[in-house]
Design a protein around this motif. Structure first.
Motif, PDB file in Angstrom:
ATOM      1  N   TYR A 195       9.317   3.572  -3.389  1.00 47.33           N
ATOM      2  CA  TYR A 195       8.202   3.013  -4.584  1.00 47.33           C
ATOM      3  C   TYR A 195       6.984   2.606  -4.014  1.00 47.33           C
ATOM      4  O   TYR A 195       6.039   3.229  -4.609  1.00 47.33           O
ATOM      5  CB  TYR A 195       9.141   2.035  -5.281  1.00 47.33           C
ATOM      6  CG  TYR A 195       8.091   1.149  -6.275  1.00 47.33           C
ATOM      7  CD1 TYR A 195       7.591   1.955  -7.472  1.00 47.33           C
ATOM      8  CD2 TYR A 195       7.699  -0.085  -6.118  1.00 47.33           C
ATOM      9  CE1 TYR A 195       6.830   1.313  -8.386  1.00 47.33           C
ATOM     10  CE2 TYR A 195       6.774  -0.762  -6.868  1.00 47.33           C
ATOM     11  CZ  TYR A 195       6.148  -0.080  -7.995  1.00 47.33           C
ATOM     12  OH  TYR A 195       5.295  -0.794  -8.788  1.00 47.33           O
ATOM     13  N   LYS A 196       6.880   1.825  -3.115  1.00 46.87           N
ATOM     14  CA  LYS A 196       5.499   1.485  -2.478  1.00 46.87           C
ATOM     15  C   LYS A 196       4.716   2.685  -1.936  1.00 46.87           C
ATOM     16  O   LYS A 196       3.640   2.525  -2.232  1.00 46.87           O
ATOM     17  CB  LYS A 196       5.865   0.155  -1.416  1.00 46.87           C
ATOM     18  CG  LYS A 196       6.333  -1.099  -1.914  1.00 46.87           C
ATOM     19  CD  LYS A 196       6.443  -2.018  -0.942  1.00 46.87           C
ATOM     20  CE  LYS A 196       6.832  -3.469  -1.416  1.00 46.87           C
ATOM     21  NZ  LYS A 196       7.246  -4.459  -0.230  1.00 46.87           N
ATOM     22  N   ALA A 197       5.644   3.638  -1.476  1.00 44.30           N
ATOM     23  CA  ALA A 197       4.930   4.574  -0.765  1.00 44.30           C
ATOM     24  C   ALA A 197       4.482   5.664  -1.448  1.00 44.30           C
ATOM     25  O   ALA A 197       3.242   6.075  -1.540  1.00 44.30           O
ATOM     26  CB  ALA A 197       5.532   5.155   0.420  1.00 44.30           C
ATOM     27  N   PHE A 198       5.199   5.966  -2.594  1.00 43.30           N
ATOM     28  CA  PHE A 198       4.940   7.040  -3.496  1.00 43.30           C
ATOM     29  C   PHE A 198       4.564   6.930  -4.778  1.00 43.30           C
ATOM     30  O   PHE A 198       3.651   7.807  -5.385  1.00 43.30           O
ATOM     31  CB  PHE A 198       6.183   8.069  -3.395  1.00 43.30           C
ATOM     32  CG  PHE A 198       6.648   8.381  -2.202  1.00 43.30           C
ATOM     33  CD1 PHE A 198       5.694   9.498  -1.365  1.00 43.30           C
ATOM     34  CD2 PHE A 198       7.656   8.216  -1.593  1.00 43.30           C
ATOM     35  CE1 PHE A 198       6.225  10.075  -0.204  1.00 43.30           C
ATOM     36  CE2 PHE A 198       7.999   8.498  -0.372  1.00 43.30           C
ATOM     37  CZ  PHE A 198       7.591   9.510   0.376  1.00 43.30           C
ATOM     38  N   VAL A 199       4.896   5.690  -5.423  1.00 40.69           N
ATOM     39  CA  VAL A 199       4.518   5.396  -6.792  1.00 40.69           C
ATOM     40  C   VAL A 199       3.454   4.291  -6.844  1.00 40.69           C
ATOM     41  O   VAL A 199       2.415   4.423  -7.405  1.00 40.69           O
ATOM     42  CB  VAL A 199       5.748   4.808  -7.471  1.00 40.69           C
ATOM     43  CG1 VAL A 199       5.445   4.484  -8.885  1.00 40.69           C
ATOM     44  CG2 VAL A 199       6.888   5.666  -7.410  1.00 40.69           C
ATOM     45  N   ARG A 200       3.765   3.209  -6.275  1.00 40.88           N
ATOM     46  CA  ARG A 200       2.824   2.051  -6.359  1.00 40.88           C
ATOM     47  C   ARG A 200       1.250   2.367  -5.931  1.00 40.88           C
ATOM     48  O   ARG A 200       0.227   1.964  -6.228  1.00 40.88           O
ATOM     49  CB  ARG A 200       3.276   0.700  -5.655  1.00 40.88           C
ATOM     50  CG  ARG A 200       2.414  -0.246  -6.007  1.00 40.88           C
ATOM     51  CD  ARG A 200       3.027  -1.650  -5.751  1.00 40.88           C
ATOM     52  NE  ARG A 200       3.032  -1.759  -4.244  1.00 40.88           N
ATOM     53  CZ  ARG A 200       3.502  -2.767  -3.429  1.00 40.88           C
ATOM     54  NH1 ARG A 200       3.950  -3.813  -3.988  1.00 40.88           N
ATOM     55  NH2 ARG A 200       3.289  -2.846  -2.133  1.00 40.88           N
TER      56      ARG A 200
END
Length: 348
Positions: A195-200
């Motif tokens: 999530y942190k790498a690709f979305v946030r």
């Protein structure tokens, strides 16, 4: 080569670049057939390690050709901004066309063509009267657009961030959907990392720039993060800070950079103004934890979009930081050395 000479490249270094940029050819291969060689007399080799630096040197004087508008130049993207004064629309149009003609002249002089078909115009105003003469670049009349995409940011004709946040939220939702489809192969920590790498990271690109967006627009991004938290089963979801707290932390990081004088060009002008000494003495009354404070830039008649922006918000955020080390700061100490500590306190 003239540009390299003008910045002081001499001797063997000059000969090296001369050899690197000379005797270059272009050949097209199709269906096993080769075309004749065509000599290349301008530009830099695409994909070569030296090419970005050489291109920056080559175009570094392009903004100097602009005389009337504010010139924002990044890599090969150039944006001109000009305020339209009341009753001076014709004059503004003439000045913009003059700047564009200067850029076209630069291109002809140095064999660097500006792509007119990709050049667009946008008038940002909340007034009902949107009549403005069409702008001409070279022999082409530019079409006025409903919105423009500049370095990944979508700006519309009313100057709000509705289109930008909607587009970012849609892309982030797609990426989160991909993570949801593979969640059975990931533990909670793996989901958080994805999530942190690709979305946030998608939602936080330039988050200080669009910070002035209305809460209804920023809520679109908050819903994506809330959906991501639902994929996490353990209590570690509570350790994910809100997007607003992370925007505040990013604003503090930028402030530390500006206080150290590390802002480039117009960015350094965003440096907050410190409060006067008389105002600082009142900190015991206000109950704040440090004395290195900024003046409030918002006025009673300021637009809401300014009050929500970096310059409108950072004084209150900075003045309420619970870190006494700021009280002992001196002009010779680098603020960036305590930046991460302050940011952790905000986004934790």
């Amino acid at each position: 080569m003239k540009h390299l000479w003008s910045i002081g490249i001499r001797s063997n270094a000059y000969k090296l670049f001369e050899s690197y940029l000379s005797n270059r050819f272009l050949i097209v291969v199709a269906n096993g057939e080769c075309s004749n060689k065509m000599s290349i007399h301008s530009g830099v080799p695409q994909g070569a390690i030296w090419s970005p630096l050489l291109f920056d040197i080559f175009v570094r004087k392009v903004p100097n050709r602009v005389k009337h508008a504010l010139s924002l130049f990044y890599a090969d993207d150039l944006t001109l901004i000009r305020e339209i004064e009341t009753g001076k629309r014709e004059k503004t149009n003439s000045e913009l066309e003059d700047d564009l003609e200067r850029l076209v002249g630069f291109g002809k002089e140095w064999l660097l063509e500006f792509e007119v078909s990709k050049t667009q115009s946008l008038m940002i105003t909340r007034k009902r009267n949107r009549e403005f003469p069409r702008i001409k670049m070279g022999d082409v009349m530019l079409e006025e657009e409903e919105s423009l995409k500049v370095l990944g940011f979508i700006v519309d004709k009313r100057g709000n961030w509705a289109a930008h946040t909607t587009t970012v939220a849609a892309e982030a939702r797609k990426r989160l959907g991909a993570i949801e489809r593979i969640k059975h192969y990931l533990d909670d920590q793996g989901i958080i990392t994805a999530y942190k790498a690709f979305v946030r990271s998608k939602m936080e690109y330039g988050n200080i720039v669009y910070w002035g967006a209305a809460d209804t627009h920023l809520d679109k991004l908050d819903k994506i993060q809330n959906a991501a938290k639902k994929l996490i089963k353990s209590h570690v979801k509570k350790d994910i800070p809100s997007l607003e707290d992370r925007r505040k932390a990013a604003a503090v990081g930028l402030t530390c950079k500006l206080l150290d004088g590390k802002g480039r060009g117009k960015l350094q002008e965003m440096k907050p103004m410190p409060q006067s000494k008389n105002i600082r003495r009142s900190r015991r009354i206000s109950g704040s934890s440090h004395s290195f404070k900024f003046q409030n830039q918002s006025k009673p008649k300021s637009l809401e979009v300014f009050k929500r922006s970096f310059r409108g918000r950072i004084p209150e955020i900075w003045n309420n930081i619970k870190d006494r080390s700021l009280s002992n700061k001196s002009p010779t100490v680098e603020f960036q050395k305590i930046r991460k500590k302050i940011q952790r306190n905000i986004a934790s």
